[in-house]
Motif scaffolding. Sequence first.
Motif, PDB file in Angstrom:
ATOM      1  N   CYS A 485      23.633  47.808  65.406  1.00 24.03           N
ATOM      2  CA  CYS A 485      22.595  48.178  64.435  1.00 24.03           C
ATOM      3  C   CYS A 485      23.090  49.256  63.483  1.00 24.03           C
ATOM      4  CB  CYS A 485      21.340  48.636  65.166  1.00 24.03           C
ATOM      5  SG  CYS A 485      20.604  47.395  66.256  1.00 24.03           S
ATOM      6  N   ASN A 486      23.875  50.191  63.992  1.00 24.34           N
ATOM      7  CA  ASN A 486      24.424  51.228  63.123  1.00 24.34           C
ATOM      8  C   ASN A 486      25.381  50.652  62.088  1.00 24.34           C
ATOM      9  OD1 ASN A 486      22.983  53.072  64.656  1.00 24.34           O
ATOM     10  ND2 ASN A 486      24.733  53.613  65.938  1.00 24.34           N
ATOM     11  N   ALA A 487      26.058  49.549  62.433  1.00 23.33           N
ATOM     12  CA  ALA A 487      26.959  48.918  61.469  1.00 23.33           C
ATOM     13  C   ALA A 487      26.193  48.398  60.263  1.00 23.33           C
ATOM     14  CB  ALA A 487      27.733  47.791  62.142  1.00 23.33           C
ATOM     15  N   HIS A 488      24.975  47.880  60.482  1.00 25.75           N
ATOM     16  CA  HIS A 488      24.152  47.442  59.356  1.00 25.75           C
ATOM     17  C   HIS A 488      23.828  48.613  58.432  1.00 25.75           C
ATOM     18  CE1 HIS A 488      23.628  44.037  62.084  1.00 25.75           C
ATOM     19  NE2 HIS A 488      23.103  43.359  61.083  1.00 25.75           N
ATOM     20  N   LEU A 489      23.453  49.750  59.014  1.00 25.33           N
ATOM     21  CA  LEU A 489      23.146  50.926  58.195  1.00 25.33           C
ATOM     22  C   LEU A 489      24.360  51.389  57.414  1.00 25.33           C
ATOM     23  CD1 LEU A 489      21.214  53.202  57.360  1.00 25.33           C
ATOM     24  CD2 LEU A 489      21.887  54.427  59.434  1.00 25.33           C
ATOM     25  N   ALA A 490      25.537  51.389  58.036  1.00 31.34           N
ATOM     26  CA  ALA A 490      26.755  51.825  57.349  1.00 31.34           C
ATOM     27  C   ALA A 490      27.093  50.897  56.183  1.00 31.34           C
ATOM     28  CB  ALA A 490      27.916  51.890  58.335  1.00 31.34           C
ATOM     29  N   VAL A 491      26.925  49.594  56.368  1.00 35.42           N
ATOM     30  CA  VAL A 491      27.245  48.644  55.304  1.00 35.42           C
ATOM     31  C   VAL A 491      26.250  48.774  54.159  1.00 35.42           C
ATOM     32  CG1 VAL A 491      27.345  46.194  54.742  1.00 35.42           C
ATOM     33  CG2 VAL A 491      28.437  47.035  56.812  1.00 35.42           C
ATOM     34  N   PHE A 492      24.956  48.945  54.466  1.00 33.41           N
ATOM     35  CA  PHE A 492      23.969  49.106  53.398  1.00 33.41           C
ATOM     36  C   PHE A 492      24.222  50.390  52.606  1.00 33.41           C
ATOM     37  CE2 PHE A 492      21.186  46.029  55.670  1.00 33.41           C
ATOM     38  CZ  PHE A 492      20.918  45.208  54.591  1.00 33.41           C
ATOM     39  N   ILE A 493      24.572  51.473  53.281  1.00 34.59           N
ATOM     40  CA  ILE A 493      24.882  52.719  52.569  1.00 34.59           C
ATOM     41  C   ILE A 493      26.138  52.552  51.732  1.00 34.59           C
ATOM     42  CG2 ILE A 493      25.579  55.114  52.900  1.00 34.59           C
ATOM     43  CD1 ILE A 493      23.710  55.296  55.235  1.00 34.59           C
ATOM     44  N   MET A 494      27.129  51.826  52.265  1.00 32.65           N
ATOM     45  CA  MET A 494      28.349  51.578  51.496  1.00 32.65           C
ATOM     46  C   MET A 494      28.049  50.754  50.254  1.00 32.65           C
ATOM     47  SD  MET A 494      31.536  52.364  51.718  1.00 32.65           S
ATOM     48  CE  MET A 494      33.034  51.929  50.825  1.00 32.65           C
ATOM     49  N   ASP A 495      27.205  49.756  50.397  1.00 27.62           N
ATOM     50  CA  ASP A 495      26.810  48.960  49.232  1.00 27.62           C
ATOM     51  C   ASP A 495      26.095  49.806  48.181  1.00 27.62           C
ATOM     52  OD1 ASP A 495      27.900  46.698  50.234  1.00 27.62           O
ATOM     53  OD2 ASP A 495      26.027  45.740  50.819  1.00 27.62           O
ATOM     54  N   ALA A 496      25.159  50.630  48.633  1.00 27.54           N
ATOM     55  CA  ALA A 496      24.416  51.465  47.694  1.00 27.54           C
ATOM     56  C   ALA A 496      25.331  52.459  46.983  1.00 27.54           C
ATOM     57  CB  ALA A 496      23.302  52.207  48.437  1.00 27.54           C
ATOM     58  N   LEU A 497      26.320  52.991  47.693  1.00 23.50           N
ATOM     59  CA  LEU A 497      27.245  53.931  47.069  1.00 23.50           C
ATOM     60  C   LEU A 497      28.124  53.244  46.029  1.00 23.50           C
ATOM     61  CD1 LEU A 497      28.351  56.816  47.026  1.00 23.50           C
ATOM     62  CD2 LEU A 497      29.920  56.176  48.862  1.00 23.50           C
ATOM     63  N   LEU A 498      28.631  52.052  46.370  1.00 27.19           N
ATOM     64  CA  LEU A 498      29.448  51.316  45.399  1.00 27.19           C
ATOM     65  C   LEU A 498      28.632  50.915  44.178  1.00 27.19           C
ATOM     66  CD1 LEU A 498      31.625  48.998  47.689  1.00 27.19           C
ATOM     67  CD2 LEU A 498      32.400  50.945  46.330  1.00 27.19           C
ATOM     68  N   LEU A 499      27.386  50.522  44.396  1.00 25.68           N
ATOM     69  CA  LEU A 499      26.551  50.115  43.265  1.00 25.68           C
ATOM     70  C   LEU A 499      26.135  51.304  42.407  1.00 25.68           C
ATOM     71  CD1 LEU A 499      24.328  47.451  45.033  1.00 25.68           C
ATOM     72  CD2 LEU A 499      26.100  47.044  43.340  1.00 25.68           C
ATOM     73  N   SER A 500      26.082  52.480  42.983  1.00 25.23           N
ATOM     74  CA  SER A 500      25.797  53.669  42.175  1.00 25.23           C
ATOM     75  C   SER A 500      26.960  53.998  41.246  1.00 25.23           C
ATOM     76  CB  SER A 500      25.497  54.862  43.082  1.00 25.23           C
ATOM     77  OG  SER A 500      24.370  54.624  43.891  1.00 25.23           O
ATOM     78  N   ILE A 501      28.184  53.742  41.702  1.00 22.18           N
ATOM     79  CA  ILE A 501      29.362  54.048  40.901  1.00 22.18           C
ATOM     80  C   ILE A 501      29.739  52.880  40.006  1.00 22.18           C
ATOM     81  CG2 ILE A 501      31.765  54.817  41.002  1.00 22.18           C
ATOM     82  CD1 ILE A 501      31.183  55.948  43.769  1.00 22.18           C
ATOM     83  N   PHE A 502      29.593  51.657  40.514  1.00 28.26           N
ATOM     84  CA  PHE A 502      29.934  50.444  39.763  1.00 28.26           C
ATOM     85  C   PHE A 502      28.694  49.556  39.673  1.00 28.26           C
ATOM     86  CE2 PHE A 502      33.731  51.950  41.906  1.00 28.26           C
ATOM     87  CZ  PHE A 502      34.656  52.004  40.873  1.00 28.26           C
ATOM     88  N   PRO A 503      27.772  49.863  38.773  1.00 26.49           N
ATOM     89  CA  PRO A 503      26.524  49.078  38.722  1.00 26.49           C
ATOM     90  C   PRO A 503      26.732  47.641  38.292  1.00 26.49           C
ATOM     91  CG  PRO A 503      26.647  50.621  36.895  1.00 26.49           C
ATOM     92  CD  PRO A 503      27.787  50.964  37.800  1.00 26.49           C
ATOM     93  N   GLU A 504      27.882  47.322  37.659  1.00 26.82           N
ATOM     94  CA  GLU A 504      28.100  45.938  37.235  1.00 26.82           C
ATOM     95  C   GLU A 504      28.368  45.010  38.412  1.00 26.82           C
ATOM     96  OE1 GLU A 504      32.081  48.062  37.096  1.00 26.82           O
ATOM     97  OE2 GLU A 504      30.013  48.459  36.475  1.00 26.82           O
ATOM     98  N   MET A 505      28.568  45.550  39.611  1.00 24.28           N
ATOM     99  CA  MET A 505      28.795  44.717  40.788  1.00 24.28           C
ATOM    100  C   MET A 505      27.501  44.163  41.360  1.00 24.28           C
ATOM    101  SD  MET A 505      31.653  47.080  42.740  1.00 24.28           S
ATOM    102  CE  MET A 505      31.817  45.942  44.102  1.00 24.28           C
ATOM    103  N   GLY A 506      26.359  44.648  40.921  1.00 20.94           N
ATOM    104  CA  GLY A 506      25.089  44.200  41.458  1.00 20.94           C
ATOM    105  C   GLY A 506      24.686  42.850  40.919  1.00 20.94           C
ATOM    106  N   VAL A 507      23.875  42.144  41.700  1.00 18.15           N
ATOM    107  CA  VAL A 507      23.349  40.840  41.320  1.00 18.15           C
ATOM    108  C   VAL A 507      21.913  41.028  40.873  1.00 18.15           C
ATOM    109  CG1 VAL A 507      22.857  38.489  42.100  1.00 18.15           C
ATOM    110  CG2 VAL A 507      24.872  39.707  42.957  1.00 18.15           C
ATOM    111  N   GLU A 508      21.545  40.413  39.795  1.00 24.09           N
ATOM    112  CA  GLU A 508      20.198  40.548  39.262  1.00 24.09           C
ATOM    113  C   GLU A 508      19.185  39.994  40.247  1.00 24.09           C
ATOM    114  OE1 GLU A 508      17.342  41.734  36.584  1.00 24.09           O
ATOM    115  OE2 GLU A 508      19.504  42.072  36.515  1.00 24.09           O
ATOM    116  N   GLY A 509      18.173  40.815  40.574  1.00 21.96           N
ATOM    117  CA  GLY A 509      17.093  40.360  41.442  1.00 21.96           C
ATOM    118  C   GLY A 509      17.341  40.564  42.906  1.00 21.96           C
TER     119      GLY A 509
END
Length: 542
Positions: A485-509
């Motif tokens: 379960c902690n691995a899910h939290l780590a991956v979601f935080i990693m995604d949010a951090l990457l998307l904060s720095i590289f917003p073009e990596m996000g998918v619309e919607g």
Amino acid sequence: MAGNLRPRSAHSNSITSNTTKQQPATLARRLLFPHLPPGSDLPPLFVSPTCSPELNAEAYDFLALALRAFVNTWWTKITRYDKELLPEITIVLTTVLRTFETRLLTTDFSLFMFSVAPALITQHYRDYRHAASKVSTSYAMGGAVPLPHLFHQLQPHVAVSPEGKIDEEYFRQAFDHVLKSCLSPQDYAPEAERYIIREIILKVLVKDVIPRVTQPWFIQKIFLDLLGPSRDAESDKSANVLPPSHTHHAHFSFHSLLVFFLSAVQSISGMGLALVQAYRQTLSTIKLVNHSARPKVNQRRASEPWRKARPAPISPTRSARSISPPSSSYASAASSTLSLHADIPPPKPQRPPSHYAREPLIMISELLTMHERFASSTVMYTLCMICAATTPFMDRLLTHLLYTRVLCASSILFVLRLSKRTLFPNGYPGPPPIDPTPEEQIIIHQQLLRRLREQVPAFLAPVLLGSSPERTVEEIISPLDDAACNAHLAVFIMDALLLSIFPEMGVEGSAGNADMDVAERSDDDGKDWTPGMSRTTSTMTP
């Protein structure tokens, strides 16, 4: 004439040798810049004007240790004479770090730290408790479905399996996109250097860091280190230091009365000085926060001149590609970086952040299960009303504390030195640390429960922790007791951090715009909303 020649003394020889002896070259100079002339300085690795030479030297040292450990060990087995691979990788890494630094300086981390990350932690606790309530019920087929599978149904992610195994290909594609965004087409085209850098980052982060930090005992050990030693241990230590007391009874006398009076005066004066100092510090902080409003994201540091670096010496054999000094201004460098990637669509303009204190308060309420008790709910709602009434000041205060206490040069230097000592204790990667035994993990768990219980004063424990403080403290730790379960939290935080720095990596919607969703939901009618998370697939495009 030969008799007039006298041999030079040992003292004169030592003086001559000391004057001609040069300072030994550092590891970074020998491995990364073998063509630099002796006595010249290393080219600056960072471009920020606030970057100190000490941070630049530590970063180069860490980079040299990493390349020697992960690249030079197998490259020397292929060829012993080619010394150009590590300098070429350094050129690529320098370009990546400078562009990455440009992204960091133009990113507002207040929204991530005070809205996105607390929302993810709150959702993790809610989903874990929801999944734990379904164990041994018909939802779990009478106990046949384990807890990690139930949790994965609530927080699905393509990069994490129900057992908590992380998909390396997901992060491999994500890091490759980061390199593509940070490198020019000429530097991105060679696959060998790019693959080496990508695999080094993947190995350190995905194979070493995330599996370690998601272990329950590791998280509990971090909390213990942050809380410090126990009060009982300090009292026992102070008791051992005190001299043995006399056996005779103290009689009342004028001397003892005078000592008691002077001690009371000293305590009162010390308390008064502490209050005066706290009052002055509070006034100074309030004035500093009110008069130093942080500029907007797109204007931040845009007017600051970059540090004028000395031009790096260029080797005749490598005149085509070398580490060039930073540009003279931040705006010119940022524009040149964006011009390399004109095909990337510009990110959406972010709304002005607000209610920074709201998500941390909701997270604290969820951690302490304060919504289940009337007294603690009253306290939390009172704090929420106070923070809502002082929202502009609280936003400025939290942002000021973030960029002066957490995301500052001293903190980055401390983390860099700590990482170097941990990963390379003797200049090379140390042996893998031994995991504690199950008995030692139980001891760590019990120590953390006791330390958390000690942090709450006795007169506040019934209000904040309820009638059963032990059960409340146990519920704080239990959602972090499963590594999958902690691995899910780590991956979601990693995604949010990457998307904060590289917003073009996000998918619309999708959840790629999690920071925008949190900002929009913060402006609703004021109800306790549940931080929404996408129940579909992941957040980033490969």
